[in-house]
Design a protein around this motif. Structure first.
Motif, PDB file in Angstrom:
ATOM      1  N   ALA A 281     -19.108  28.428 -18.951  1.00 44.90           N
ATOM      2  CA  ALA A 281     -18.908  29.127 -17.687  1.00 44.90           C
ATOM      3  C   ALA A 281     -17.792  28.163 -16.972  1.00 44.90           C
ATOM      4  CB  ALA A 281     -19.941  29.394 -16.907  1.00 44.90           C
ATOM      5  N   ALA A 282     -16.681  28.774 -16.507  1.00 44.18           N
ATOM      6  CA  ALA A 282     -15.761  28.127 -15.662  1.00 44.18           C
ATOM      7  C   ALA A 282     -16.118  28.111 -14.041  1.00 44.18           C
ATOM      8  CB  ALA A 282     -14.248  29.058 -15.807  1.00 44.18           C
ATOM      9  N   GLY A 283     -16.927  28.884 -13.936  1.00 44.10           N
ATOM     10  CA  GLY A 283     -17.699  28.725 -12.636  1.00 44.10           C
ATOM     11  C   GLY A 283     -18.807  28.179 -12.465  1.00 44.10           C
ATOM     12  N   GLU A 284     -19.726  28.382 -11.395  1.00 44.86           N
ATOM     13  CA  GLU A 284     -21.049  27.725 -11.224  1.00 44.86           C
ATOM     14  C   GLU A 284     -21.791  28.234 -12.652  1.00 44.86           C
ATOM     15  OE1 GLU A 284     -22.708  28.564  -7.464  1.00 44.86           O
ATOM     16  OE2 GLU A 284     -21.326  27.222  -6.404  1.00 44.86           O
ATOM     17  N   ALA A 285     -22.812  27.621 -12.970  1.00 45.39           N
ATOM     18  CA  ALA A 285     -23.794  27.985 -13.718  1.00 45.39           C
ATOM     19  C   ALA A 285     -24.222  29.465 -13.447  1.00 45.39           C
ATOM     20  CB  ALA A 285     -24.834  26.921 -13.977  1.00 45.39           C
ATOM     21  N   GLY A 286     -24.113  30.253 -14.374  1.00 45.48           N
ATOM     22  CA  GLY A 286     -24.943  31.566 -14.082  1.00 45.48           C
ATOM     23  C   GLY A 286     -23.757  32.721 -13.701  1.00 45.48           C
ATOM     24  N   SER A 287     -22.487  32.042 -13.527  1.00 45.95           N
ATOM     25  CA  SER A 287     -21.434  32.991 -13.134  1.00 45.95           C
ATOM     26  C   SER A 287     -20.655  33.881 -14.362  1.00 45.95           C
ATOM     27  CB  SER A 287     -19.982  32.279 -12.482  1.00 45.95           C
ATOM     28  OG  SER A 287     -19.712  31.158 -13.504  1.00 45.95           O
ATOM     29  N   ALA A 288     -20.836  33.461 -15.517  1.00 47.32           N
ATOM     30  CA  ALA A 288     -20.408  34.266 -16.682  1.00 47.32           C
ATOM     31  C   ALA A 288     -21.850  34.891 -17.403  1.00 47.32           C
ATOM     32  CB  ALA A 288     -19.619  33.412 -17.697  1.00 47.32           C
ATOM     33  N   VAL A 289     -21.708  36.251 -17.383  1.00 43.40           N
ATOM     34  CA  VAL A 289     -22.831  37.035 -18.086  1.00 43.40           C
ATOM     35  C   VAL A 289     -22.478  37.513 -19.255  1.00 43.40           C
ATOM     36  CG1 VAL A 289     -24.584  38.609 -17.625  1.00 43.40           C
ATOM     37  CG2 VAL A 289     -23.724  37.177 -15.721  1.00 43.40           C
ATOM     38  N   ILE A 290     -23.056  37.455 -20.396  1.00 39.07           N
ATOM     39  CA  ILE A 290     -22.766  38.098 -21.603  1.00 39.07           C
ATOM     40  C   ILE A 290     -23.797  39.228 -21.805  1.00 39.07           C
ATOM     41  CG2 ILE A 290     -22.718  37.670 -24.314  1.00 39.07           C
ATOM     42  CD1 ILE A 290     -20.740  36.188 -22.508  1.00 39.07           C
TER      43      ILE A 290
ATOM     44  N   ALA B 146      -9.733  30.493 -32.231  1.00 41.41           N
ATOM     45  CA  ALA B 146     -10.069  29.245 -31.665  1.00 41.41           C
ATOM     46  C   ALA B 146     -10.181  28.263 -32.920  1.00 41.41           C
ATOM     47  CB  ALA B 146     -11.436  29.159 -30.816  1.00 41.41           C
ATOM     48  N   PRO B 147      -9.549  26.934 -32.772  1.00 43.30           N
ATOM     49  CA  PRO B 147      -9.774  25.923 -33.736  1.00 43.30           C
ATOM     50  C   PRO B 147     -11.146  25.344 -33.677  1.00 43.30           C
ATOM     51  CG  PRO B 147      -8.149  25.218 -32.139  1.00 43.30           C
ATOM     52  CD  PRO B 147      -8.554  26.529 -31.786  1.00 43.30           C
ATOM     53  N   ASP B 148     -11.315  24.571 -34.629  1.00 44.68           N
ATOM     54  CA  ASP B 148     -12.796  23.905 -34.395  1.00 44.68           C
ATOM     55  C   ASP B 148     -12.439  22.810 -33.468  1.00 44.68           C
ATOM     56  OD1 ASP B 148     -14.331  24.629 -36.140  1.00 44.68           O
ATOM     57  OD2 ASP B 148     -14.308  23.246 -37.854  1.00 44.68           O
ATOM     58  N   GLY B 149     -13.489  22.584 -32.394  1.00 46.91           N
ATOM     59  CA  GLY B 149     -13.590  21.682 -31.163  1.00 46.91           C
ATOM     60  C   GLY B 149     -12.762  22.329 -30.014  1.00 46.91           C
ATOM     61  N   ALA B 150     -12.425  23.385 -30.234  1.00 47.10           N
ATOM     62  CA  ALA B 150     -12.066  24.057 -28.815  1.00 47.10           C
ATOM     63  C   ALA B 150     -12.989  24.502 -28.002  1.00 47.10           C
ATOM     64  CB  ALA B 150     -11.283  25.465 -29.307  1.00 47.10           C
ATOM     65  N   VAL B 151     -12.501  24.697 -26.507  1.00 44.09           N
ATOM     66  CA  VAL B 151     -13.544  25.049 -25.548  1.00 44.09           C
ATOM     67  C   VAL B 151     -13.029  26.542 -24.929  1.00 44.09           C
ATOM     68  CG1 VAL B 151     -14.180  24.574 -23.402  1.00 44.09           C
ATOM     69  CG2 VAL B 151     -13.927  22.542 -24.781  1.00 44.09           C
ATOM     70  N   ILE B 152     -13.876  27.258 -25.026  1.00 40.49           N
ATOM     71  CA  ILE B 152     -13.470  28.771 -24.440  1.00 40.49           C
ATOM     72  C   ILE B 152     -14.273  28.579 -23.351  1.00 40.49           C
ATOM     73  CG2 ILE B 152     -14.086  31.088 -25.018  1.00 40.49           C
ATOM     74  CD1 ILE B 152     -14.263  30.828 -27.751  1.00 40.49           C
ATOM     75  N   SER B 153     -13.426  28.764 -22.124  1.00 38.38           N
ATOM     76  CA  SER B 153     -13.603  28.975 -20.668  1.00 38.38           C
ATOM     77  C   SER B 153     -13.869  30.271 -20.101  1.00 38.38           C
ATOM     78  CB  SER B 153     -12.584  28.021 -19.950  1.00 38.38           C
ATOM     79  OG  SER B 153     -13.022  28.148 -18.779  1.00 38.38           O
ATOM     80  N   LEU B 154     -15.050  30.729 -19.612  1.00 44.53           N
ATOM     81  CA  LEU B 154     -15.155  32.241 -19.238  1.00 44.53           C
ATOM     82  C   LEU B 154     -15.049  31.985 -17.858  1.00 44.53           C
ATOM     83  CD1 LEU B 154     -18.352  32.926 -21.507  1.00 44.53           C
ATOM     84  CD2 LEU B 154     -15.852  33.128 -22.045  1.00 44.53           C
ATOM     85  N   ALA B 155     -14.385  33.062 -17.465  1.00 43.66           N
ATOM     86  CA  ALA B 155     -14.074  33.335 -15.973  1.00 43.66           C
ATOM     87  C   ALA B 155     -15.259  34.069 -15.308  1.00 43.66           C
ATOM     88  CB  ALA B 155     -12.767  34.066 -15.509  1.00 43.66           C
ATOM     89  N   PRO B 156     -15.596  33.667 -14.143  1.00 43.43           N
ATOM     90  CA  PRO B 156     -17.047  34.391 -13.640  1.00 43.43           C
ATOM     91  C   PRO B 156     -16.775  36.135 -13.843  1.00 43.43           C
ATOM     92  CG  PRO B 156     -16.248  32.760 -12.081  1.00 43.43           C
ATOM     93  CD  PRO B 156     -15.039  32.803 -13.077  1.00 43.43           C
ATOM     94  N   GLY B 157     -17.782  36.595 -14.248  1.00 46.05           N
ATOM     95  CA  GLY B 157     -17.945  38.298 -14.539  1.00 46.05           C
ATOM     96  C   GLY B 157     -18.666  38.378 -15.535  1.00 46.05           C
ATOM     97  N   THR B 158     -18.876  39.577 -16.004  1.00 44.77           N
ATOM     98  CA  THR B 158     -19.857  40.230 -16.685  1.00 44.77           C
ATOM     99  C   THR B 158     -19.022  40.886 -18.130  1.00 44.77           C
ATOM    100  OG1 THR B 158     -21.447  40.970 -15.351  1.00 44.77           O
ATOM    101  CG2 THR B 158     -21.436  41.903 -17.674  1.00 44.77           C
ATOM    102  N   TYR B 159     -19.359  40.107 -19.466  1.00 42.15           N
ATOM    103  CA  TYR B 159     -18.776  40.355 -20.586  1.00 42.15           C
ATOM    104  C   TYR B 159     -19.577  41.384 -21.744  1.00 42.15           C
ATOM    105  CZ  TYR B 159     -15.712  36.741 -18.944  1.00 42.15           C
ATOM    106  OH  TYR B 159     -15.025  35.807 -18.239  1.00 42.15           O
TER     107      TYR B 159
END
Length: 553
Positions: free
Chosen positions: A49-58, A21-34
């Motif tokens: 998180a690409a979905g609703e808040a809480g849809s992506a879990v680290i 990722a270059p500086d200024g990039a956005v990493i978009s996380l699909a719903p799911g657990t990582y």
């Protein structure tokens, strides 16, 4: 325009995306657990998180370190859940970290730990588990409209000269102190609600000097606010009540300026912001207009308006120093499928947020399979987790009657889910709105499953079946939204068709209209393909009688 890297689309893991990722990039996380740890050093990035808040879990519970570690740089994180084991969920060492609408949980560590000159900007962040909630060591920033609940030790720690501004935040049910300020910590604690602590609400020691303004410290096992030897600071227009005596305990060698409010408790805690009333009033009217625009449901609309009116009047009474009874925002929605129950529940949650009753108004829909486990004890665990995830918003349980134990079968763990819900709904009635929905008769049986269940709900709203006129209007609205129009005479034919449909248990109301239009769309496609020419724009937009006849054959 910022570069967006999709995970797991173009990149299998978040670490893969971070690497390139270059500086200024956005990493978009699909719903799911990582199941991975994130470490960002000296970078300027956004993780969202690409979905609703809480849809992506680290999920880093079993990993060796924090779920997110930010070292220097400038990182923004939005709508992500971070869970760790015996480490803080999130750490910031130097640099700037922005957290928005995130949820943090840890085992032995803190929810958030900031040190070495870090600046943290946290808004609508919830810490639901951990040894401590938020820890600032030689760090600063702003914590606004956040929640710290149920941590085993201190809710917020400010030390080593740290000077964060903590505003409109709720700290509740902590095992030890709500806020601990020491080693020359200088926080500003403004319009916060601190309660349910195992010891004192706020403790100041070792040269601490906080500024505590318009906050409400109550229902603590220890004193409300304690100033240790040599400490200073300001306590201005705060309310301290239902604590151990004395409410404010000041050591003879301490010199804080203390002014308490002996009147009505100030508006404090998550959701309280400057000028919120003016902004929210416009949002309330907009949401009520959205409700009014729904077809039919006259009785439901009136009931929702009555609920909103009551909430508003209670707020006026509270502001006038008058007594206000405890209110439940839990509701029962009864009626057949396709009558708008889910849509109304979403609007209701947004209304509660706009009125300041709920901090976020977010909507979480679940069913039996989300609540019921497979062995003794598993159901209570699952139900509690779902409930905690919905805190601050609306928990919508569709077909709730399926939880009721059928024929008294002891092996059905649905009863365990109901019993767990009953307790949670009472303990947290100010922090969540539970809406249960289902067929009218079955919901009556559901309420009999626990003697205390019916009393938890404020009201029952009955959603009646749509009539033919309303179904034609619904079909017309769906068609127009998809750039279709009805040819002359088609509305009359639709009315006749809907009039003949049997209103039995399988009748789907608005779903019937949507299903019929899908059939008409397929029929139109076949008709246009058979024209032998390129159809005109009018041809492409028009539904005709033949499309209806083909769809209902």
């Amino acid at each position: 325009m910022a570069t967006t890297l999709a995970v797991p689309g173009a990149y299998p893991t978040i670490a893969d995306a971070l690497e390139v990722a270059p500086d200024g990039a956005v990493i978009s996380l699909a719903p799911g657990t990582y199941t991975e740890r994130l470490r960002v050093a000296g970078r300027r990035l956004t993780v969202r998180a690409a979905g609703e808040a809480g849809s992506a879990v680290i999920e880093a519970t079993a990993l060796d370190g924090p779920a997110l570690a930010v070292v220097s740089g400038e990182v923004t994180v939005e709508g992500v859940v971070f869970t760790s084991g015996d480490y803080p969920a999130v750490t910031a060492t130097g640099g700037r970290l922005r957290l928005r609408r995130c949820e943090l949980s840890a085992g032995y560590g803190a929810g958030l730990q900031a040190d070495d000159g870090a600046t943290v900007e946290a808004s609508e962040v919830r810490v639901l588990r951990g040894q401590h909630g938020l820890v600032f060591s030689d760090a600063g920033g702003t914590v606004e409209s956040c929640e710290v609940r149920g941590v085993t030790d201190d809710g917020i720690i400010v030390r080593l000269g740290a000077d964060p501004v903590v505003r409109s935040t709720t700290v509740a049910d902590c095992g030890h102190r709500g806020v601990y300020v020491y080693q020359s910590g200088r926080p500003t604690i403004e319009r916060c609600d601190i309660s349910g602590t195992g010891d004192a609400g706020i403790v100041v020691a070792n040269g601490g000097a906080p500024t505590i303004v318009e906050s409400w410290i109550h229902d603590t096992r220890g004193v409300g606010i304690a100033f240790g030897p040599g400490c200073g600071g300001v306590v201005d227009r705060c309310r301290v009540e239902a604590t151990a005596a004395p409410g404010v305990d000041v050591d003879p060698t301490a010199n804080p300026a203390v002014t308490l409010d002996e009147g009505t408790a100030p508006k404090a805690g998550v959701g309280v912001t400057d000028g919120a009333a003016d902004r929210n009033e416009a949002e309330v009217e907009q949401l009520l207009a959205e409700l009014d625009s729904m077809i039919g449901l006259a009785g439901v609309k009136n009931e929702v308006r009555a609920l909103i009116d009551e909430i508003q009047v209670n707020e006026w009474r509270r502001g006038a120093g008058l007594s206000v009874g405890a209110a439940s925002h839990h509701l029962i929605f009864t009626g057949a499928p396709g009558t708008g129950k889910t849509t109304v529940a979403r609007i209701y949650g947004k209304l509660l947020k706009a009125l300041g009753v709920l901090p976020n108004g977010e909507f979480r829909e679940v069913s039996r399979r989300d609540l019921v486990g497979q062995y003794i004890g598993h159901t209570a665990e699952k139900t509690t987790k779902v409930f905690e995830d919905a805190m601050g918003g609306v928990l919508f349980i569709d077909e709730a009657y399926t939880l009721a134990r059928a024929g008294g079968a002891a092996a059905d763990f649905g009863q365990e889910a109901i019993d767990t819900l009953v307790k949670l709904m009472e303990d947290h009635r100010d922090q969540v709105a539970v809406i249960v929905a289902g067929y009218t008769k079955e919901m009556s049986d559901f309420l009999d499953a626990n003697s205390g269940l019916a009393s938890r709900f404020a009201k029952t709203l009955e959603f009646e079946n749509y009539g033919p006129d309303e179904l034609v209007r619904i079909a017309d609205r769906i068609a127009r939204n998809d750039d279709y129009v009805f040819a002359p005479g088609l509305s009359d034919a639709l009315h006749e068709y809907f009039s003949q449909l049997e209103r039995d248990r399988n009748f789907g109301n608005a779903r019937e209209a949507r299903k019929l239009l899908e059939g008409m769309r397929k029929a139109q496609s076949g008709r246009l393909r058979a024209l032998g020419r390129m159809p005109s724009r009018e041809d492409l937009c028009a539904f005709v009688l033949d499309d209806l006849l083909t769809a209902i054959r």
